[in-house]
Design a protein around this motif. Sequence first.
Motif, PDB file in Angstrom:
ATOM      1  N   PHE A 103       3.340   9.584 -14.927  1.00  0.00           N
ATOM      2  CA  PHE A 103       4.479   8.824 -14.424  1.00  0.00           C
ATOM      3  C   PHE A 103       4.282   7.330 -14.620  1.00  0.00           C
ATOM      4  CE2 PHE A 103       6.338   6.511 -10.736  1.00  0.00           C
ATOM      5  CZ  PHE A 103       7.673   6.712 -11.037  1.00  0.00           C
ATOM      6  N   LEU A 104       3.073   6.851 -14.408  1.00  0.00           N
ATOM      7  CA  LEU A 104       2.808   5.419 -14.441  1.00  0.00           C
ATOM      8  C   LEU A 104       2.536   4.879 -15.839  1.00  0.00           C
ATOM      9  CD1 LEU A 104       0.494   5.109 -11.299  1.00  0.00           C
ATOM     10  CD2 LEU A 104       2.879   4.416 -11.494  1.00  0.00           C
ATOM     11  N   MET A 105       2.103   5.720 -16.737  1.00  0.00           N
ATOM     12  CA  MET A 105       1.708   5.251 -18.061  1.00  0.00           C
ATOM     13  C   MET A 105       2.860   5.219 -19.068  1.00  0.00           C
ATOM     14  SD  MET A 105      -1.415   4.339 -17.821  1.00  0.00           S
ATOM     15  CE  MET A 105      -1.084   3.827 -16.143  1.00  0.00           C
ATOM     16  N   ILE A 114      10.148  -0.039  -4.175  1.00  0.00           N
ATOM     17  CA  ILE A 114       9.883   1.285  -3.615  1.00  0.00           C
ATOM     18  C   ILE A 114      11.080   2.206  -3.850  1.00  0.00           C
ATOM     19  CG2 ILE A 114       9.639   2.552  -1.438  1.00  0.00           C
ATOM     20  CD1 ILE A 114       7.792   0.357  -0.452  1.00  0.00           C
ATOM     21  N   LEU A 115      12.284   1.707  -3.567  1.00  0.00           N
ATOM     22  CA  LEU A 115      13.484   2.513  -3.810  1.00  0.00           C
ATOM     23  C   LEU A 115      13.599   2.904  -5.280  1.00  0.00           C
ATOM     24  CD1 LEU A 115      16.370   0.952  -1.682  1.00  0.00           C
ATOM     25  CD2 LEU A 115      15.249   3.144  -1.354  1.00  0.00           C
ATOM     26  N   GLY A 116      13.343   1.955  -6.177  1.00  0.00           N
ATOM     27  CA  GLY A 116      13.412   2.242  -7.601  1.00  0.00           C
ATOM     28  C   GLY A 116      12.364   3.243  -8.034  1.00  0.00           C
ATOM     29  N   THR A 117      11.164   3.124  -7.477  1.00  0.00           N
ATOM     30  CA  THR A 117      10.086   4.069  -7.803  1.00  0.00           C
ATOM     31  C   THR A 117      10.452   5.478  -7.368  1.00  0.00           C
ATOM     32  OG1 THR A 117       8.441   2.301  -7.562  1.00  0.00           O
ATOM     33  CG2 THR A 117       7.637   4.570  -7.478  1.00  0.00           C
ATOM     34  N   MET A 118      11.032   5.584  -6.176  1.00  0.00           N
ATOM     35  CA  MET A 118      11.418   6.901  -5.679  1.00  0.00           C
ATOM     36  C   MET A 118      12.506   7.524  -6.551  1.00  0.00           C
ATOM     37  SD  MET A 118      11.435   6.050  -1.625  1.00  0.00           S
ATOM     38  CE  MET A 118      12.614   7.348  -1.374  1.00  0.00           C
ATOM     39  N   THR A 119      13.526   6.745  -6.882  1.00  0.00           N
ATOM     40  CA  THR A 119      14.618   7.261  -7.720  1.00  0.00           C
ATOM     41  C   THR A 119      14.095   7.683  -9.084  1.00  0.00           C
ATOM     42  OG1 THR A 119      16.205   5.808  -6.600  1.00  0.00           O
ATOM     43  CG2 THR A 119      16.865   6.728  -8.728  1.00  0.00           C
ATOM     44  N   SER A 120      13.266   6.828  -9.682  1.00  0.00           N
ATOM     45  CA  SER A 120      12.700   7.153 -10.991  1.00  0.00           C
ATOM     46  C   SER A 120      11.782   8.366 -10.903  1.00  0.00           C
ATOM     47  CB  SER A 120      11.935   5.943 -11.528  1.00  0.00           C
ATOM     48  OG  SER A 120      11.387   6.215 -12.797  1.00  0.00           O
ATOM     49  N   GLY A 121      11.000   8.441  -9.817  1.00  0.00           N
ATOM     50  CA  GLY A 121      10.085   9.573  -9.647  1.00  0.00           C
ATOM     51  C   GLY A 121      10.814  10.891  -9.456  1.00  0.00           C
ATOM     52  N   PHE A 122      11.885  10.880  -8.666  1.00  0.00           N
ATOM     53  CA  PHE A 122      12.663  12.103  -8.471  1.00  0.00           C
ATOM     54  C   PHE A 122      13.278  12.571  -9.785  1.00  0.00           C
ATOM     55  CE2 PHE A 122      13.446  10.642  -3.861  1.00  0.00           C
ATOM     56  CZ  PHE A 122      12.283  11.276  -3.451  1.00  0.00           C
ATOM     57  N   THR A 123      13.797  11.615 -10.552  1.00  0.00           N
ATOM     58  CA  THR A 123      14.371  11.968 -11.852  1.00  0.00           C
ATOM     59  C   THR A 123      13.286  12.498 -12.779  1.00  0.00           C
ATOM     60  OG1 THR A 123      16.016  10.221 -11.573  1.00  0.00           O
ATOM     61  CG2 THR A 123      15.716  11.090 -13.793  1.00  0.00           C
ATOM     62  N   LEU A 171       0.832  -1.206   0.000  1.00  0.00           N
ATOM     63  CA  LEU A 171       0.000   0.000   0.000  1.00  0.00           C
ATOM     64  C   LEU A 171       0.866   1.257   0.000  1.00  0.00           C
ATOM     65  CD1 LEU A 171      -2.795  -1.053   2.531  1.00  0.00           C
ATOM     66  CD2 LEU A 171      -2.976  -0.839   0.046  1.00  0.00           C
ATOM     67  N   VAL A 172       1.997   1.201   0.714  1.00  0.00           N
ATOM     68  CA  VAL A 172       2.933   2.331   0.693  1.00  0.00           C
ATOM     69  C   VAL A 172       3.470   2.544  -0.716  1.00  0.00           C
ATOM     70  CG1 VAL A 172       5.181   3.155   1.501  1.00  0.00           C
ATOM     71  CG2 VAL A 172       3.593   2.086   3.114  1.00  0.00           C
ATOM     72  N   LEU A 173       3.835   1.450  -1.398  1.00  0.00           N
ATOM     73  CA  LEU A 173       4.312   1.534  -2.779  1.00  0.00           C
ATOM     74  C   LEU A 173       3.262   2.162  -3.680  1.00  0.00           C
ATOM     75  CD1 LEU A 173       6.212   0.885  -5.144  1.00  0.00           C
ATOM     76  CD2 LEU A 173       5.288  -1.444  -5.146  1.00  0.00           C
ATOM     77  N   ALA A 174       2.009   1.718  -3.537  1.00  0.00           N
ATOM     78  CA  ALA A 174       0.927   2.275  -4.360  1.00  0.00           C
ATOM     79  C   ALA A 174       0.738   3.762  -4.077  1.00  0.00           C
ATOM     80  CB  ALA A 174      -0.369   1.510  -4.092  1.00  0.00           C
ATOM     81  N   GLY A 175       0.840   4.136  -2.794  1.00  0.00           N
ATOM     82  CA  GLY A 175       0.692   5.546  -2.436  1.00  0.00           C
ATOM     83  C   GLY A 175       1.796   6.415  -3.026  1.00  0.00           C
ATOM     84  N   ILE A 176       3.044   5.924  -2.961  1.00  0.00           N
ATOM     85  CA  ILE A 176       4.171   6.684  -3.535  1.00  0.00           C
ATOM     86  C   ILE A 176       4.006   6.845  -5.040  1.00  0.00           C
ATOM     87  CG2 ILE A 176       6.655   6.598  -3.993  1.00  0.00           C
ATOM     88  CD1 ILE A 176       6.986   5.225  -1.278  1.00  0.00           C
ATOM     89  N   ALA A 177       3.599   5.767  -5.706  1.00  0.00           N
ATOM     90  CA  ALA A 177       3.410   5.826  -7.160  1.00  0.00           C
ATOM     91  C   ALA A 177       2.314   6.818  -7.532  1.00  0.00           C
ATOM     92  CB  ALA A 177       3.075   4.433  -7.694  1.00  0.00           C
ATOM     93  N   LEU A 178       1.216   6.825  -6.772  1.00  0.00           N
ATOM     94  CA  LEU A 178       0.119   7.759  -7.067  1.00  0.00           C
ATOM     95  C   LEU A 178       0.526   9.207  -6.806  1.00  0.00           C
ATOM     96  CD1 LEU A 178      -2.926   5.761  -5.629  1.00  0.00           C
ATOM     97  CD2 LEU A 178      -2.350   6.180  -8.032  1.00  0.00           C
ATOM     98  N   ILE A 179       1.364   9.422  -5.775  1.00  0.00           N
ATOM     99  CA  ILE A 179       1.850  10.782  -5.509  1.00  0.00           C
ATOM    100  C   ILE A 179       2.691  11.287  -6.678  1.00  0.00           C
ATOM    101  CG2 ILE A 179       3.441  12.123  -4.068  1.00  0.00           C
ATOM    102  CD1 ILE A 179       2.458  10.458  -1.680  1.00  0.00           C
ATOM    103  N   PHE A 180       3.589  10.438  -7.185  1.00  0.00           N
ATOM    104  CA  PHE A 180       4.403  10.836  -8.342  1.00  0.00           C
ATOM    105  C   PHE A 180       3.537  11.046  -9.589  1.00  0.00           C
ATOM    106  CE2 PHE A 180       8.220   8.901  -6.135  1.00  0.00           C
ATOM    107  CZ  PHE A 180       8.896  10.093  -6.022  1.00  0.00           C
ATOM    108  N   GLU A 181       2.492  10.246  -9.721  1.00  0.00           N
ATOM    109  CA  GLU A 181       1.577  10.414 -10.856  1.00  0.00           C
ATOM    110  C   GLU A 181       0.894  11.787 -10.788  1.00  0.00           C
ATOM    111  OE1 GLU A 181      -0.746   9.301 -14.268  1.00  0.00           O
ATOM    112  OE2 GLU A 181       1.149   8.597 -13.411  1.00  0.00           O
ATOM    113  N   LEU A 182       0.422  12.156  -9.587  1.00  0.00           N
ATOM    114  CA  LEU A 182      -0.237  13.447  -9.405  1.00  0.00           C
ATOM    115  C   LEU A 182       0.735  14.599  -9.626  1.00  0.00           C
ATOM    116  CD1 LEU A 182      -2.732  15.081  -8.536  1.00  0.00           C
ATOM    117  CD2 LEU A 182      -1.976  14.794  -6.159  1.00  0.00           C
ATOM    118  N   LEU A 183       1.935  14.509  -9.028  1.00  0.00           N
ATOM    119  CA  LEU A 183       2.935  15.569  -9.186  1.00  0.00           C
ATOM    120  C   LEU A 183       3.399  15.667 -10.641  1.00  0.00           C
ATOM    121  CD1 LEU A 183       5.101  15.016  -5.969  1.00  0.00           C
ATOM    122  CD2 LEU A 183       3.383  16.786  -6.372  1.00  0.00           C
TER     123      LEU A 183
END
Length: 338
Positions: A47-49, A295-304, A26-38
Motif C-alpha cells: 500500500f505504501l510503496m 488520515i481521511l485520505g489514507t482511509m479512503t485510499s486504503g479502503f479502495t 502516530l495514529v496516521l502511521a498506525g493506520i498506514a501500517l495496518i493497510f500495508e499489512l492487509l
Amino acid sequence: MTTTSESLAPLRTRRRKLPTELSILLVLAGIALIFELLGWIFVGQSFLMNQQRLTIMILQVSVVGIIAVGVTQVIITGGIDLSSGSVVGMTAMIAASFAQSADWARPVYPALVGLPVIIPLFIGLAIGTLAGVINGSLISFTKIPPFIATLGMMVSARGVAKWYTKGQPVSGLTPEFNFIGFGIWPVVIFLGVALIFHVALRYTRYGKFTYAIGANPQAARVSGINIEKHLIKVYAIAGMLAGLAGLVTAARAQTAQAGMGVMYELDAIAAAVIGGTSLAGGQGRITGTVIGTIILGTMTSGFTFLRIDAYYQEIIKGMIIVAAVVADQYRQRKRKKV
C-alpha cells in the motif's frame, strides 16, 4: 512532603503527555501500517510503496483540506459551518462561467469569453467570501445558532448552483484557469493556505481573539473583543477558502457542475475533529487538521485499495467521526477534572 508530591503529580503527568499533533501522527502511521499489512495479506501488493496511489490520495484530499482550514477556525470559535460543500459547487459554477474560452461553442456569457484568469479567480473568491459574511452576520446579529444559519446557506447555495445554468455543466474553460488544478498545484495551494493560517492563529491578534471567543465568549467580550465583528471575519475567511476550493475543483475537472462539493463539509469537519479541534471551542491547530485530512485520505485510499465497497466505507467513516467526537468529549471531561 506527601502533600507536595501529590500536588506535583498532575504536572508530571502533563509533562509526560505527548503533544496532540504527535499523537495524531502516530495514529496516521498506525493506520498506514495496518493497510500495508492487509494489502500483503489480501491483495498481495504494497500500500505504501505505490507512488501513484499516494500521489492521487494527496491530490484528492487537498480540496477538502483547503475547506478544513477554514472550518477549523470556525469550530475554534465554538461554531460550525455546514455550507462549505455547497459553496464549493456555487463558486465553481459562477467562476467557471467567466473562465470560458473564446472558441467554446456554448458559453454562458457570449460577450464575456476569453477573460484574463484573474477575473474568474476574483469572482470565485468574492462569492465565497460573501457567503461567509452572510453566515457570520446571521450568527452575530440575529443570534441564531451557527448550525441553523449555515444549514440555510447550505441549501440556498446548492439551489443557486443548480439554478445558475438550469443544471447544465459549464465547460470549455481556458488553459490559464485550468492550470491551478494541474499536477501538484492543488497540494501546493493547500499547504500554502495551511501555513498562512497556522501562523495567523498562533502568532497574531486574529488568532488570539479566535481562541478567546471559543474558550469563553463572555470573558472575551469583557476584555474588549468585538465578538460580532470577529465572527463575521472568521466566517468570511471560511467562505473565501470554500470559494478557493471551488476554483481548484473546477480547474482540476476542467468543468463545473452543480453537484460539486457534496458532503465536503462533513469531510472537512471530520478532518478538523480527528486533528484535535474541539467541538466545544477554544482548542485546535491547523497542523492537526492537516494530519486529520491526510488520515481521511489514507482511509479512503486504503479502503479502495482493499476493494471494500463504497457503502461500507461511508459506514466506517461515520463511525470514525463519532469516535473522534467521543474522544474529544472524554478529553474535555478529563481536562476539567485536572
